[in-house]
Design a protein around this motif. Structure first.
Motif, short mmCIF file in Angstrom:
data_model
loop_
_atom_site.label_atom_id
_atom_site.label_comp_id
_atom_site.label_asym_id
_atom_site.label_seq_id
_atom_site.Cartn_x
_atom_site.Cartn_y
_atom_site.Cartn_z
N VAL A 36 -30.56 -33.64 -29.80
CA VAL A 36 -30.99 -32.43 -29.09
C VAL A 36 -32.51 -32.42 -29.09
O VAL A 36 -33.14 -32.52 -30.16
CB VAL A 36 -30.45 -31.15 -29.78
CG1 VAL A 36 -31.09 -29.91 -29.16
CG2 VAL A 36 -28.93 -31.09 -29.66
N THR A 37 -33.09 -32.35 -27.91
CA THR A 37 -34.55 -32.33 -27.79
C THR A 37 -34.97 -31.09 -27.02
O THR A 37 -34.49 -30.86 -25.91
CB THR A 37 -35.07 -33.59 -27.07
OG1 THR A 37 -34.64 -34.75 -27.78
CG2 THR A 37 -36.59 -33.58 -27.00
N VAL A 38 -35.83 -30.31 -27.64
CA VAL A 38 -36.33 -29.09 -27.00
C VAL A 38 -37.81 -29.30 -26.73
O VAL A 38 -38.63 -29.38 -27.64
CB VAL A 38 -36.12 -27.86 -27.89
CG1 VAL A 38 -36.55 -26.59 -27.14
CG2 VAL A 38 -34.67 -27.76 -28.34
N SER A 39 -38.13 -29.40 -25.45
CA SER A 39 -39.50 -29.70 -25.08
C SER A 39 -39.76 -29.27 -23.64
O SER A 39 -38.86 -29.31 -22.80
CB SER A 39 -39.77 -31.21 -25.22
OG SER A 39 -41.07 -31.53 -24.76
N GLU A 62 -38.74 -26.59 -32.63
CA GLU A 62 -38.38 -26.94 -34.00
C GLU A 62 -36.88 -27.13 -34.19
O GLU A 62 -36.43 -27.53 -35.27
CB GLU A 62 -38.89 -25.86 -34.98
CG GLU A 62 -38.48 -24.44 -34.66
CD GLU A 62 -39.53 -23.70 -33.86
OE1 GLU A 62 -40.19 -24.31 -32.98
OE2 GLU A 62 -39.68 -22.47 -34.11
N ASP A 63 -36.08 -26.85 -33.16
CA ASP A 63 -34.65 -27.14 -33.21
C ASP A 63 -34.35 -28.60 -32.85
O ASP A 63 -33.21 -29.04 -32.96
CB ASP A 63 -33.88 -26.23 -32.25
CG ASP A 63 -33.92 -24.77 -32.64
OD1 ASP A 63 -34.09 -23.92 -31.74
OD2 ASP A 63 -33.82 -24.48 -33.85
N THR A 64 -35.35 -29.34 -32.44
CA THR A 64 -35.17 -30.74 -32.08
C THR A 64 -34.67 -31.54 -33.26
O THR A 64 -35.16 -31.40 -34.39
CB THR A 64 -36.50 -31.33 -31.58
OG1 THR A 64 -36.85 -30.68 -30.35
CG2 THR A 64 -36.38 -32.83 -31.33
N ARG A 68 -24.60 -26.30 -25.47
CA ARG A 68 -23.39 -26.15 -26.27
C ARG A 68 -22.92 -27.53 -26.69
O ARG A 68 -22.62 -28.39 -25.85
CB ARG A 68 -22.27 -25.44 -25.50
CG ARG A 68 -21.09 -25.11 -26.40
CD ARG A 68 -20.01 -24.33 -25.71
NE ARG A 68 -19.14 -25.18 -24.90
CZ ARG A 68 -17.89 -24.86 -24.57
NH1 ARG A 68 -17.37 -23.72 -24.98
NH2 ARG A 68 -17.17 -25.67 -23.80
N LEU A 69 -22.87 -27.73 -27.98
CA LEU A 69 -22.37 -28.97 -28.54
C LEU A 69 -20.87 -28.85 -28.78
O LEU A 69 -20.39 -27.79 -29.20
CB LEU A 69 -23.07 -29.30 -29.86
CG LEU A 69 -24.59 -29.38 -29.82
CD1 LEU A 69 -25.13 -29.79 -31.19
CD2 LEU A 69 -25.08 -30.34 -28.75
N VAL A 94 -15.90 -36.71 -32.45
CA VAL A 94 -16.62 -37.28 -31.31
C VAL A 94 -17.42 -36.15 -30.67
O VAL A 94 -16.86 -35.17 -30.19
CB VAL A 94 -15.65 -37.89 -30.28
CG1 VAL A 94 -16.43 -38.44 -29.09
CG2 VAL A 94 -14.81 -38.99 -30.92
N GLU A 95 -18.74 -36.31 -30.69
CA GLU A 95 -19.64 -35.24 -30.27
C GLU A 95 -20.09 -35.41 -28.83
O GLU A 95 -20.22 -36.53 -28.32
CB GLU A 95 -20.87 -35.21 -31.18
CG GLU A 95 -20.54 -34.83 -32.61
CD GLU A 95 -21.43 -35.51 -33.62
OE1 GLU A 95 -21.78 -36.67 -33.40
OE2 GLU A 95 -21.78 -34.87 -34.63
N SER A 96 -20.41 -34.31 -28.18
CA SER A 96 -20.96 -34.32 -26.83
C SER A 96 -21.76 -33.05 -26.61
O SER A 96 -21.65 -32.10 -27.39
CB SER A 96 -19.86 -34.44 -25.78
OG SER A 96 -19.00 -33.33 -25.83
N GLY A 97 -22.56 -33.05 -25.55
CA GLY A 97 -23.26 -31.84 -25.15
C GLY A 97 -24.74 -31.79 -25.46
O GLY A 97 -25.42 -30.82 -25.12
N GLY A 98 -25.26 -32.80 -26.12
CA GLY A 98 -26.68 -32.79 -26.44
C GLY A 98 -27.52 -33.14 -25.22
O GLY A 98 -27.01 -33.32 -24.12
#
Length: 123
Positions: free
Chosen positions: A119-122, A89-91, A19-20, A5-9
């Motif tokens: 994860v969105t880097v903008s 580009e990490d998006t 931090r994911l 179960v993921e979180s942190g995005g």
């Protein structure tokens, strides 16, 4: 059903950090290798890091080496991906997994994986 179960995005500006976290649900993390991979729109899946189960060595993709750090806390049954100096580009959608075998920063097959987190880097 055993899974991560993921979180942190989320959304972050270039140069920022996230931090994911992935909590193993339904199984014990101890003894498993850990892998992170990502999928960007229109691009192939990319292995981000893979940590072997035997010696704990982590290999990173060249694109993230020096910026991302994978870690685990077996007592919390949780793995982490610390991402610093994020770039557009990490998006992508990031996944954690318990791979069967690491091959560099990637892996072959997995026993468990998460559903993915955006994860969105903008700016």
């Amino acid at each position: 059903q055993a899974q991560f179960v993921e979180s942190g995005g989320g959304l972050v500006q270039p140069g920022g950090s996230l931090r994911l976290s992935c909590v193993a649900s339904g199984f014990t993390l101890d003894g498993y290798a850990i892998g992170w991979f990502r999928q960007a729109p229109g691009k192939e899946r990319e292995g981000v890091s893979c940590t072997g189960s035997s010696d704990g060595t982590t290999n990173y993709a060249d694109s993230v080496n020096g910026r991302f750090t994978a870690s685990r806390d077996n007592a919390k049954n949780t793995v982490y991906l610390q991402m610093n100096d994020l770039r557009p580009e990490d998006t992508g959608v990031y996944y954690c997994a318990a791979p069967r075998r690491c091959i560099g920063a990637g892996f072959v097959g997995y026993d468990y994986r998460g559903r993915g987190i955006q994860v969105t880097v903008s700016s």
